[in-house]
Design an enzyme around this catalytic site. Structure first.
Site, PDB file in Angstrom:
ATOM      1  N   ASP A   9      28.655  29.729  43.614  1.00  0.00           N
ATOM      2  CA  ASP A   9      28.801  30.390  42.331  1.00  0.00           C
ATOM      3  C   ASP A   9      27.414  30.393  41.691  1.00  0.00           C
ATOM      4  O   ASP A   9      26.504  29.696  42.160  1.00  0.00           O
ATOM      5  CB  ASP A   9      29.809  29.609  41.478  1.00  0.00           C
ATOM      6  CG  ASP A   9      29.949  30.166  40.080  1.00  0.00           C
ATOM      7  OD1 ASP A   9      30.001  31.398  39.932  1.00  0.00           O
ATOM      8  OD2 ASP A   9      30.006  29.359  39.132  1.00  0.00           O
ATOM      9  N   MET A  10      27.229  31.131  40.596  1.00  0.00           N
ATOM     10  CA  MET A  10      25.900  31.200  39.990  1.00  0.00           C
ATOM     11  C   MET A  10      25.820  30.478  38.640  1.00  0.00           C
ATOM     12  O   MET A  10      25.159  29.454  38.511  1.00  0.00           O
ATOM     13  CB  MET A  10      25.474  32.664  39.811  1.00  0.00           C
ATOM     14  CG  MET A  10      24.053  32.823  39.300  1.00  0.00           C
ATOM     15  SD  MET A  10      23.621  34.558  39.052  1.00  0.00           S
ATOM     16  CE  MET A  10      24.605  34.928  37.587  1.00  0.00           C
ATOM     17  N   ASP A  11      26.504  31.033  37.627  1.00  0.00           N
ATOM     18  CA  ASP A  11      26.447  30.436  36.292  1.00  0.00           C
ATOM     19  C   ASP A  11      27.065  29.044  36.309  1.00  0.00           C
ATOM     20  O   ASP A  11      28.223  28.876  36.688  1.00  0.00           O
ATOM     21  CB  ASP A  11      27.187  31.319  35.285  1.00  0.00           C
ATOM     22  CG  ASP A  11      26.480  32.642  35.041  1.00  0.00           C
ATOM     23  OD1 ASP A  11      25.310  32.611  34.634  1.00  0.00           O
ATOM     24  OD2 ASP A  11      27.098  33.698  35.263  1.00  0.00           O
ATOM     25  N   LYS A 143      37.026  36.660  39.583  1.00  0.00           N
ATOM     26  CA  LYS A 143      37.651  35.339  39.694  1.00  0.00           C
ATOM     27  C   LYS A 143      38.551  35.120  38.475  1.00  0.00           C
ATOM     28  O   LYS A 143      38.205  35.544  37.385  1.00  0.00           O
ATOM     29  CB  LYS A 143      36.580  34.242  39.736  1.00  0.00           C
ATOM     30  CG  LYS A 143      35.565  34.373  40.861  1.00  0.00           C
ATOM     31  CD  LYS A 143      34.455  33.330  40.700  1.00  0.00           C
ATOM     32  CE  LYS A 143      33.311  33.543  41.672  1.00  0.00           C
ATOM     33  NZ  LYS A 143      32.207  32.589  41.488  1.00  0.00           N
ATOM     34  N   ASP A 168      31.857  25.429  39.597  1.00  0.00           N
ATOM     35  CA  ASP A 168      31.852  24.490  38.467  1.00  0.00           C
ATOM     36  C   ASP A 168      33.070  24.664  37.573  1.00  0.00           C
ATOM     37  O   ASP A 168      33.183  23.993  36.544  1.00  0.00           O
ATOM     38  CB  ASP A 168      30.583  24.668  37.627  1.00  0.00           C
ATOM     39  CG  ASP A 168      30.588  25.975  36.849  1.00  0.00           C
ATOM     40  OD1 ASP A 168      30.925  27.020  37.440  1.00  0.00           O
ATOM     41  OD2 ASP A 168      30.254  25.955  35.651  1.00  0.00           O
TER      42      ASP A 168
END
Length: 215
Positions: A9-11, A143, A168
């Site tokens: 995931d990124m953020d 998502k 996260d």
């Protein structure tokens, strides 16, 4: 299970950027008379940019609504903050390089628009380490729907069962689980994060032992 690919995931995983999205919403939508409260902003936390724009418009409709223009303004503001603020997760670059050196395929699966993902990878100088970069903007649903993960696995040429996702949030963990992947929750040293959907836990990228998930 033999892990062949790790999908990030990124953020909240690569960069501590979720606060930037909240600020961008405040900066952009407040100018249209939207009352951006903490409680409402919490509901938009894991939405796609398109979903966020629709969320605020439905609650505080205004004239001359242009969804595409608004999404562009929010994304541009977020990228500005990513480029200028110190937001990199400590140790994440080395962690990904170690995975790459162990011949894992590396993917990125995010609800954020693709141009934000490119800005993040350029900031971290790890763009060349990723074998696929995919955004929910190219799927019908973001998502917690598994589509972004299923497409990422397909792009990597790896079965979802041979992939592990690092997330996260519960929304992201659910998406990866429904795609058939194993999951790691990254907590950024927060011991109180709900990790019931995760198979493994990483508190931070500086102390994790590799290979964490190889049986």
């Amino acid at each position: 299970m033999v892990v062949k690919a790790v999908i990030f995931d990124m953020d909240g995983v690569l960069v501590d950027s979720e606060k930037f999205w909240t600020q961008a919403e405040l900066d952009v939508f407040s100018s249209y008379g939207v009352q951006v409260t903490d409680d409402l902003a919490e509901q938009t936390k894991y939405m796609t940019t398109q979903e966020v724009t629709e969320f605020w418009y439905k609650r505080f409709p205004w004239e001359n609504f242009d969804a595409s223009d608004l999404e562009n303004k929010v994304v541009t503001r977020v990228i500005e903050m990513i480029q200028t603020e110190n937001c990199t997760m400590s140790g994440v670059e080395k962690f990904i390089k170690n995975l790459k050196n162990k011949d894992y395929k590396i993917g990125l699966a995010t609800n954020a628009p693709l141009r934000v993902a490119h800005a993040v990878l350029e900031k971290l100088q790890i763009h060349d380490l990723f074998d696929t970069i995919h955004s929910s903007e190219f799927e019908n649903q973001g998502k917690p729907h598994p589509a972004v993960y299923l497409t990422s696995a397909k792009n990597l040429g790896v079965s979802p069962e041979d992939c592990i996702a690092i997330e996260d949030s519960q929304s992201g963990l659910k998406a990866a689980k429904e795609a058939g992947m194993q999951t790691i929750i990254f907590t950024n040293n927060d011991e109180n994060i709900d990790s019931n959907l995760a198979d493994f836990k990483i508190l931070n990228f500086n102390t994790v032992f590799l290979p964490l998930f190889v049986e």
